[in-house]
Design a protein around this motif. Structure first.
Motif, PDB file in Angstrom:
ATOM      1  N   THR A 118      53.120   9.519 -65.391  1.00 57.72           N
ATOM      2  CA  THR A 118      52.603   8.503 -65.891  1.00 57.72           C
ATOM      3  C   THR A 118      52.127   8.421 -67.339  1.00 57.72           C
ATOM      4  OG1 THR A 118      51.567   8.033 -63.882  1.00 57.72           O
ATOM      5  CG2 THR A 118      50.752   6.902 -65.470  1.00 57.72           C
ATOM      6  N   PRO A 119      52.656   7.406 -68.230  1.00 62.90           N
ATOM      7  CA  PRO A 119      52.204   7.474 -69.635  1.00 62.90           C
ATOM      8  C   PRO A 119      51.109   7.139 -70.117  1.00 62.90           C
ATOM      9  CG  PRO A 119      53.720   5.654 -69.258  1.00 62.90           C
ATOM     10  CD  PRO A 119      53.598   6.459 -67.862  1.00 62.90           C
ATOM     11  N   VAL A 120      50.268   8.212 -70.716  1.00 58.31           N
ATOM     12  CA  VAL A 120      49.025   7.759 -71.083  1.00 58.31           C
ATOM     13  C   VAL A 120      48.615   8.438 -72.323  1.00 58.31           C
ATOM     14  CG1 VAL A 120      47.911   7.830 -68.877  1.00 58.31           C
ATOM     15  CG2 VAL A 120      47.998   9.869 -70.073  1.00 58.31           C
ATOM     16  N   ASP A 121      47.707   7.895 -73.243  1.00 57.65           N
ATOM     17  CA  ASP A 121      47.280   8.259 -74.474  1.00 57.65           C
ATOM     18  C   ASP A 121      46.513   9.647 -74.511  1.00 57.65           C
ATOM     19  OD1 ASP A 121      48.770   6.493 -76.561  1.00 57.65           O
ATOM     20  OD2 ASP A 121      47.789   5.047 -75.044  1.00 57.65           O
ATOM     21  N   GLY A 122      45.912  10.007 -73.427  1.00 54.42           N
ATOM     22  CA  GLY A 122      44.809  11.129 -73.226  1.00 54.42           C
ATOM     23  C   GLY A 122      44.121  11.125 -72.143  1.00 54.42           C
ATOM     24  N   LEU A 123      43.414  12.237 -71.898  1.00 61.88           N
ATOM     25  CA  LEU A 123      42.584  12.287 -70.522  1.00 61.88           C
ATOM     26  C   LEU A 123      41.465  12.868 -71.070  1.00 61.88           C
ATOM     27  CD1 LEU A 123      45.867  13.550 -70.013  1.00 61.88           C
ATOM     28  CD2 LEU A 123      45.023  13.310 -67.550  1.00 61.88           C
ATOM     29  N   VAL A 124      40.218  12.354 -70.204  1.00 57.63           N
ATOM     30  CA  VAL A 124      38.946  12.926 -70.293  1.00 57.63           C
ATOM     31  C   VAL A 124      38.515  13.415 -68.926  1.00 57.63           C
ATOM     32  CG1 VAL A 124      36.541  12.134 -70.707  1.00 57.63           C
ATOM     33  CG2 VAL A 124      38.506  10.949 -72.050  1.00 57.63           C
ATOM     34  N   PHE A 125      38.182  14.840 -69.050  1.00 56.32           N
ATOM     35  CA  PHE A 125      37.739  15.245 -67.983  1.00 56.32           C
ATOM     36  C   PHE A 125      36.186  15.739 -67.728  1.00 56.32           C
ATOM     37  CE2 PHE A 125      42.403  17.152 -68.219  1.00 56.32           C
ATOM     38  CZ  PHE A 125      42.801  16.227 -67.506  1.00 56.32           C
ATOM     39  N   VAL A 126      35.434  15.063 -66.984  1.00 53.81           N
ATOM     40  CA  VAL A 126      33.885  15.461 -67.119  1.00 53.81           C
ATOM     41  C   VAL A 126      33.711  16.282 -66.001  1.00 53.81           C
ATOM     42  CG1 VAL A 126      31.966  14.449 -67.165  1.00 53.81           C
ATOM     43  CG2 VAL A 126      33.397  13.304 -68.342  1.00 53.81           C
ATOM     44  N   GLY A 127      33.586  17.538 -66.133  1.00 51.57           N
ATOM     45  CA  GLY A 127      33.311  18.529 -65.121  1.00 51.57           C
ATOM     46  C   GLY A 127      34.715  18.851 -64.071  1.00 51.57           C
ATOM     47  N   PHE A 128      35.760  19.065 -64.845  1.00 56.95           N
ATOM     48  CA  PHE A 128      36.836  19.195 -64.143  1.00 56.95           C
ATOM     49  C   PHE A 128      36.724  20.490 -63.045  1.00 56.95           C
ATOM     50  CE2 PHE A 128      41.097  21.394 -63.484  1.00 56.95           C
ATOM     51  CZ  PHE A 128      42.020  20.527 -63.354  1.00 56.95           C
ATOM     52  N   PRO A 129      37.154  20.327 -61.870  1.00 61.11           N
ATOM     53  CA  PRO A 129      36.845  21.323 -60.868  1.00 61.11           C
ATOM     54  C   PRO A 129      37.727  22.267 -60.790  1.00 61.11           C
ATOM     55  CG  PRO A 129      37.723  19.362 -59.898  1.00 61.11           C
ATOM     56  CD  PRO A 129      37.662  18.993 -61.264  1.00 61.11           C
ATOM     57  N   LEU A 130      37.974  23.386 -61.505  1.00 52.57           N
ATOM     58  CA  LEU A 130      38.927  24.378 -61.512  1.00 52.57           C
ATOM     59  C   LEU A 130      39.070  25.188 -60.262  1.00 52.57           C
ATOM     60  CD1 LEU A 130      41.049  25.692 -63.268  1.00 52.57           C
ATOM     61  CD2 LEU A 130      38.999  27.388 -64.085  1.00 52.57           C
ATOM     62  N   HIS A 131      37.994  25.062 -59.614  1.00 54.50           N
ATOM     63  CA  HIS A 131      38.109  26.007 -58.438  1.00 54.50           C
ATOM     64  C   HIS A 131      36.893  25.727 -57.480  1.00 54.50           C
ATOM     65  CE1 HIS A 131      34.776  28.554 -60.023  1.00 54.50           C
ATOM     66  NE2 HIS A 131      35.566  28.714 -60.960  1.00 54.50           N
TER      67      HIS A 131
END
Length: 225
Positions: A118-131
């Motif tokens: 999906t084309p987007v200009d960027g992503l903002v992750f607040v508290g990315f749940p890595l595990h």
């Protein structure tokens, strides 16, 4: 305010959408909530209002399982399809630069959406749940290498969903990633009294960081991680 009030998921579920428009905005950010909350969660509302006040139109929404009153999230393909439906609806009314992201699970869904093309200009992750807490690993980040646009990770140093050394290792291999660390903050961005700061001050920092990052020329952000 926008006329956009809902989007239709592929399964027919009407997803409620909340838009806070920033006059003269040149960018729109879609933010999805975490697994145990909704678009009406106080912290997400404050984040939405704060970013809009700084010049970015912000869109929030609820996933199908939340609309149906269920506590357990749908499987990732269903979540991604619902997010894609919201993005499609947003593009109709807000053709400016488009960023996607979210809180916790919402950020993870956004990452899969972008990785799928999906084309987007960027992503903002607040508290990315890595595990999951207590189960350190990096498998949830395997798809991030497929994302070719800038990514901002806002993460607390006490986040039990993302051990600091593991996240640092993941981001070191991503030329498009930028990390902003919130000292003493946990997964919910709460800070203890001993930190000398309040949760409100932390949220202000998060808002200022995201707003400034979105306004920066994306070509300058690449490789800044």
């Amino acid at each position: 305010m926008s006329r956009l009030e809902q989007a239709r998921a592929p399964d027919g579920t009407a997803l409620p959408v909340r838009v806070v428009r920033a006059p003269g905005a040149t960018a729109t950010l879609v933010l999805a909530p975490g697994a145990g909350s909704s678009m009406r969660h106080p912290s997400l509302l404050r984040l939405q209002e704060g970013l809009a006040a700084r010049g970015t139109t912000v869109v929030t929404f609820d996933f199908p399982y939340r609309v149906r009153g269920r506590g357990a999230p749908d499987r990732m393909p269903v979540l991604v399809a619902a997010y894609a439906a919201v993005v499609a609806a947003v593009r109709v009314e807000h053709p400016a630069r488009l960023f996607v992201g979210g809180r916790s699970m919402g950020s993870r869904v956004a990452s899969h959406l972008a990785a799928a093309g999906t084309p987007v200009d960027g992503l903002v992750f607040v508290g990315f749940p890595l595990h999951p807490p207590g189960k350190p690993g990096t498998a949830r980040a395997d798809h991030l290498a497929a994302i070719g646009v800038p990514m901002l990770f806002v993460q607390g140093t006490r986040d039990t969903f993302a051990r600091a050394d593991l996240l640092a290792g993941v981001l070191a291999g991503l030329s498009t990633a930028t990390r902003h660390t919130i000292a003493d903050a946990d997964h919910g961005l709460h800070v203890p009294k001993r930190s000398g700061r309040t949760d409100a001050e932390v949220l202000d920092e998060v808002v200022a960081t995201i707003a400034a990052w979105i306004k920066t020329d994306p070509r300058l952000r690449l490789g800044s991680g």
